[in-house]
Design an enzyme around this catalytic site. Sequence first.
Site, PDB file in Angstrom:
ATOM      1  N   GLU A 155       6.463  -2.079   7.904  1.00  0.00           N
ATOM      2  CA  GLU A 155       5.177  -1.522   8.401  1.00  0.00           C
ATOM      3  C   GLU A 155       3.875  -2.445   8.352  1.00  0.00           C
ATOM      4  OE1 GLU A 155       5.091   2.490   7.132  1.00  0.00           O
ATOM      5  OE2 GLU A 155       2.994   2.685   7.357  1.00  0.00           O
ATOM      6  N   LYS A 188       1.853  10.224   3.675  1.00  0.00           N
ATOM      7  CA  LYS A 188       0.494   9.915   3.815  1.00  0.00           C
ATOM      8  C   LYS A 188      -0.481  10.036   2.510  1.00  0.00           C
ATOM      9  CE  LYS A 188      -2.210   8.617   7.869  1.00  0.00           C
ATOM     10  NZ  LYS A 188      -1.723   7.051   7.979  1.00  0.00           N
TER      11      LYS A 188
END
Lengths: 368, 368
Positions: free
Chosen positions: A238, A202
């Site tokens: 995604e 992330k």
Amino acid sequence: MALSVQPSSSPLLTSEADEKYANVKWEELGFALIPTDYMYVAKCKQGESFSTGEIIPYGDISISPCSGILNYGQGLFEGLKAYRAKNGCITPFRPNQNALRMQTGADRLCMTSPSEEQFVEAVKQTVLANKKWVPPSGKGALYIRPLLIGTGAVLGVASAPEYTFLIYVSPVGNYHAASSGLNLKVDHTYRRAHTGGTGSVKSCSNYSPVVKSLLEAKSSGFSDILFLDAATGRNIEEISTCNIFIVKGNIVSTPPTSGTILPGITRKSISELGRDIGYQVQERDVSVDELLEAEEVFCTGTAMVVKAVETVTFHNKKKKYRTGKEALSTKLHLMLTNIQMGIVEDKKGWMVEIDGYVPGTKKEISKT
Amino acid sequence: MALSVQPSSSPLLTSEADEKYANVKWEELGFALIPTDYMYVAKCKQGESFSTGEIIPYGDISISPCSGILNYGQGLFEGLKAYRAKNGCITPFRPNQNALRMQTGADRLCMTSPSEEQFVEAVKQTVLANKKWVPPSGKGALYIRPLLIGTGAVLGVASAPEYTFLIYVSPVGNYHAASSGLNLKVDHTYRRAHTGGTGSVKSCSNYSPVVKSLLEAKSSGFSDILFLDAATGRNIEEISTCNIFIVKGNIVSTPPTSGTILPGITRKSISELGRDIGYQVQERDVSVDELLEAEEVFCTGTAMVVKAVETVTFHNKKKKYRTGKEALSTKLHLMLTNIQMGIVEDKKGWMVEIDGYVPGTKKEISKT
């Protein structure tokens, strides 16, 4: 005006003021920052460990113009939520999973991360200090945003000599305004991540690059954008900020965490719940062709939890999917939010005890 | 204590104090931050234009924990140098090229950029305010670091509502300590950029992901790391912070600016100088095989200018290249630095007038 808070001794945590609600229009919550009272800050020099952090008043931080985050994007973030259960108890959802993901990301970006225990303890402290900002049960959640950023000064490209671990929070409602389901566009121009990059952690560096594609999609009336893999352009990967699942018959499929997609915590939780109710959940490459042949598509992420996809547009082809009461996503959304809001017993040990009550028996992190 | 400086009226620019040198050990300069006296800061709200900036004392800036740069890596940087010529005049090298590159990057990351004129004017003001930090002629340069960062608070992934354009500077010497030439390792694991990403703009998001690879190479005794293309893994792309050229006979080849490498300003300048002295400079895909068959390899970048590559290691194969007096890179390095330091006449119009004297006739940006 730094104020150190101990989990069980500070007046912040027991005073009556903390039991009251902040002055927020809870019915109108979207996904925008509402500044709260406090944030958590801890620092660490390169090669050392994180010091004990402090709860301090929420506000701007002071940072070197030459810091790693401002110059070289050396930063990670996490996102998780704390809920106010029906009985009034406040519980964050699986914070140790975010702690572990931050550790993986810190290794990739050459930073020191807080330990799992430090991370979870910091989340607890930050939520407690901002208790009155947790929405009433069923009206939203307290979104928790941990950051790990290179704050030391570094002129040549290298890891910064100092890192800051910071947590701020904001009460939030729905991430997407769309009620029935998302209308996704498959991106033909931009790619989100590549093998050997940072797509599986992330890192802040994965997000500014998707803004242009997202803005273009929104300006054409789409809710969000679906990225294809950079290597072949044939497989789905995604959405800008969430994972994707497709459903056909009894089989639920989602792209594998093989380096280019984020290993979502909601993705993992929903996969488990899907298996619990008899679905075969497969983590494997999913082609655009399969996407267009699916009966149902849905997204998962901390901000949106589970959200049905109503349509996907690929070039000029628009495919419509099952949504509503009959959809698996509706069922899974209810299963998960019932656990998160303490409506059903948490047999998974996903909800973490903050102030005396845990809606379940297994604890992911034992109370210290 | 904000201090506004006008290019031709402030006492900062004409006082005797500015004519003196700062207390720096010029002979010992490397490439690390030496904080100077002043920096430049301007702000801009989304949808508006940049206000006139200010020269303020160098120091930490105040920023929202929820800003675009800290959370989503919404930031660009530039790097350029100002030299003190033999005659004492101070001249930045091609600042308008950095201004244009920042504009391209701002478009990719959905930010507003300063105009070319604003950018160049800001560079001039910042250099003037820090005049005494420009090393003596031949002892180094003043490295200028413009940043464009999303400083407004934004919780969901989107462009920040406010941007900051900031310039700080530092006197610098050599980027690499290696004297004869670099020893590069070809990376087999990590990739720097992919088509449809941000590899062709100077986004901060391109840099934190290369640190791990760079550290691993340095810990094995290499000077730097050479990345291959993410699509095929067959072609060379870029060193961690500079461009690469190979030489064979009369042909000089360098990877094309087709979306995954940075369009370097030194790269462009060296290509032009190479053509000036009769070399055929080709911008095209360059395979690892060709790299290993080249007679000479060199790197270009603002920080290192031109630097010979002594060896390249690919898997277990180590190839040695021509360096030293006979090398083209030595000749090109001399040609460029002679222009930058005002030793030869600048017929290209690359050096920019700051305070009355320009070592050349054509001006890239006319004095206002």
